[in-house]
Design a protein around this motif. Structure first.
Motif, mmCIF file in Angstrom:
data_model
loop_
_atom_site.group_PDB
_atom_site.id
_atom_site.type_symbol
_atom_site.label_atom_id
_atom_site.label_comp_id
_atom_site.label_asym_id
_atom_site.label_seq_id
_atom_site.Cartn_x
_atom_site.Cartn_y
_atom_site.Cartn_z
ATOM 1 N N GLU A 15 0.817 -1.214 0.000
ATOM 2 C CA GLU A 15 0.000 0.000 0.000
ATOM 3 C C GLU A 15 0.854 1.270 0.000
ATOM 4 O OE1 GLU A 15 -2.491 -0.802 3.379
ATOM 5 O OE2 GLU A 15 -4.009 -1.792 2.130
ATOM 6 N N ALA A 16 2.068 1.176 0.515
ATOM 7 C CA ALA A 16 2.982 2.325 0.547
ATOM 8 C C ALA A 16 3.714 2.530 -0.780
ATOM 9 C CB ALA A 16 3.994 2.156 1.682
ATOM 10 N N ASN A 17 3.535 1.604 -1.731
ATOM 11 C CA ASN A 17 4.234 1.668 -3.024
ATOM 12 C C ASN A 17 3.251 1.520 -4.184
ATOM 13 O OD1 ASN A 17 7.331 1.621 -2.487
ATOM 14 N ND2 ASN A 17 6.438 0.214 -0.999
ATOM 15 N N PRO A 18 2.455 2.556 -4.467
ATOM 16 C CA PRO A 18 1.410 2.436 -5.495
ATOM 17 C C PRO A 18 1.935 2.124 -6.897
ATOM 18 C CG PRO A 18 1.569 4.704 -4.687
ATOM 19 C CD PRO A 18 2.441 3.866 -3.814
ATOM 20 N N GLU A 19 3.113 2.625 -7.245
ATOM 21 C CA GLU A 19 3.633 2.326 -8.579
ATOM 22 C C GLU A 19 4.028 0.851 -8.693
ATOM 23 O OE1 GLU A 19 7.155 3.928 -11.381
ATOM 24 O OE2 GLU A 19 5.714 5.435 -10.689
ATOM 25 N N LYS A 20 4.550 0.274 -7.616
ATOM 26 C CA LYS A 20 4.886 -1.153 -7.610
ATOM 27 C C LYS A 20 3.613 -1.996 -7.631
ATOM 28 C CE LYS A 20 9.396 -0.659 -6.996
ATOM 29 N NZ LYS A 20 10.494 -1.325 -7.651
ATOM 30 N N LEU A 21 2.575 -1.509 -6.967
ATOM 31 C CA LEU A 21 1.288 -2.191 -7.004
ATOM 32 C C LEU A 21 0.755 -2.205 -8.433
ATOM 33 C CD1 LEU A 21 0.086 -2.944 -4.083
ATOM 34 C CD2 LEU A 21 -1.894 -1.785 -4.951
ATOM 35 N N TRP A 22 0.951 -1.105 -9.154
ATOM 36 C CA TRP A 22 0.555 -1.040 -10.566
ATOM 37 C C TRP A 22 1.297 -2.108 -11.371
ATOM 38 C CZ3 TRP A 22 2.877 -0.465 -15.246
ATOM 39 C CH2 TRP A 22 2.037 -0.207 -16.329
ATOM 40 N N SER A 23 2.593 -2.286 -11.097
ATOM 41 C CA SER A 23 3.370 -3.310 -11.797
ATOM 42 C C SER A 23 2.857 -4.713 -11.472
ATOM 43 C CB SER A 23 4.858 -3.203 -11.450
ATOM 44 O OG SER A 23 5.407 -2.004 -11.962
ATOM 45 N N LEU A 24 2.516 -4.960 -10.224
ATOM 46 C CA LEU A 24 1.935 -6.257 -9.854
ATOM 47 C C LEU A 24 0.610 -6.475 -10.575
ATOM 48 C CD1 LEU A 24 2.653 -6.474 -6.022
ATOM 49 C CD2 LEU A 24 3.536 -7.997 -7.795
ATOM 50 N N HIS A 25 -0.168 -5.409 -10.704
ATOM 51 C CA HIS A 25 -1.435 -5.491 -11.433
ATOM 52 C C HIS A 25 -1.181 -5.874 -12.897
ATOM 53 C CE1 HIS A 25 -5.554 -4.510 -12.526
ATOM 54 N NE2 HIS A 25 -5.103 -3.702 -13.467
ATOM 55 N N ALA A 26 -0.149 -5.275 -13.496
ATOM 56 C CA ALA A 26 0.207 -5.611 -14.881
ATOM 57 C C ALA A 26 0.633 -7.071 -14.983
ATOM 58 C CB ALA A 26 1.316 -4.681 -15.379
ATOM 59 N N MET A 27 1.386 -7.544 -14.011
ATOM 60 C CA MET A 27 1.786 -8.949 -13.986
ATOM 61 C C MET A 27 0.544 -9.842 -13.904
ATOM 62 S SD MET A 27 5.079 -8.677 -11.400
ATOM 63 C CE MET A 27 5.523 -10.423 -11.330
ATOM 64 N N GLU A 28 -0.388 -9.469 -13.049
ATOM 65 C CA GLU A 28 -1.620 -10.239 -12.865
ATOM 66 C C GLU A 28 -2.477 -10.223 -14.132
ATOM 67 O OE1 GLU A 28 -4.187 -12.729 -10.914
ATOM 68 O OE2 GLU A 28 -2.308 -12.008 -10.059
ATOM 69 N N GLN A 29 -2.629 -9.061 -14.733
ATOM 70 C CA GLN A 29 -3.483 -8.908 -15.920
ATOM 71 C C GLN A 29 -2.973 -9.714 -17.110
ATOM 72 O OE1 GLN A 29 -6.175 -7.658 -14.141
ATOM 73 N NE2 GLN A 29 -6.640 -6.888 -16.154
ATOM 74 N N THR A 30 -1.680 -9.952 -17.176
ATOM 75 C CA THR A 30 -1.119 -10.713 -18.293
ATOM 76 C C THR A 30 -0.952 -12.196 -17.955
ATOM 77 O OG1 THR A 30 1.114 -10.021 -17.607
ATOM 78 C CG2 THR A 30 0.048 -8.735 -19.353
#
Length: 188
Positions: free
Chosen positions: A44-59
């Motif tokens: 939660e303290a790293n929103p840009e890294k969370l975005w990257s995890l989301h990209a990993m999940e979406q693909t």
């Protein structure tokens, strides 16, 4: 994913955190000494890294935490999907290989996609460590971060798991196949 805002909406963040928590709890063998609440606070303290995890999940990567570096207080995530992520297959190795290919070009390259996602390809050591957590890529293969000495000669490496063994191979960097994708790592 290019041009996308690299921050998730609150609904996307909630959904991703719920998915990651569920995966974390189902696969404790990957991170036996870690606690979800501590990891969640870091995420939660790293929103840009969370975005990257989301990209990993979406693909199709099914990212999960596989380690914690105590010295840097960083958590390490790998793609833990059983097979090479479906949304990242049929790609050549890097931009140079993509530009080199004149006919039947793939849509993208592994390195370009990883950069757009804010992640890195697994290297050979990381891939072997992943295979200690269970068998992965039993039907597919994954491009790996390739040493410069090999890449400078036009090649790239990939790996898979067959016959209860990790195999690392080489190919021309411009090649691509429907069953070859790439796996990512992310430090948070």
């Amino acid at each position: 994913m290019n041009g996308e805002k690299k921050v998730l909406s609150s609904q996307q963040q909630e959904a991703l955190l719920a998915t990651l928590k569920s995966r974390f709890e189902k696969n404790m063998n990957r991170h036996q000494d870690l606690e979800w609440t501590t990891l969640q606070a870091k995420l939660e303290a790293n929103p840009e890294k969370l975005w990257s995890l989301h990209a990993m999940e979406q693909t199709g990567g099914e990212p999960d935490v596989v380690g914690h570096d105590i010295q840097t207080d960083e958590y390490l995530f790998f793609d833990c999907s059983a097979e090479s992520p479906k949304g990242r297959r049929s790609v050549c190795y890097d931009h140079q290989a993509h530009a080199f290919r004149k006919e039947n070009k793939p849509e993208n390259s592994a390195q370009n996609m990883a950069a757009a996602m804010g992640v890195e390809l697994l290297n050979e050591d990381q891939y072997r460590a992943l295979q200690q957590l269970g068998p992965f890529d039993m039907k597919t293969s994954s491009w790996l971060e390739t040493p410069d000495a090999i890449r400078n000669l036009g090649g790239a490496i990939f790996a898979d798991y067959r016959y209860a063994h990790v195999f690392v191979y080489h190919n021309g960097a411009e090649s691509y196949y429907g069953n070859r994708g790439f796996r990512c790592s992310l430090r948070i």
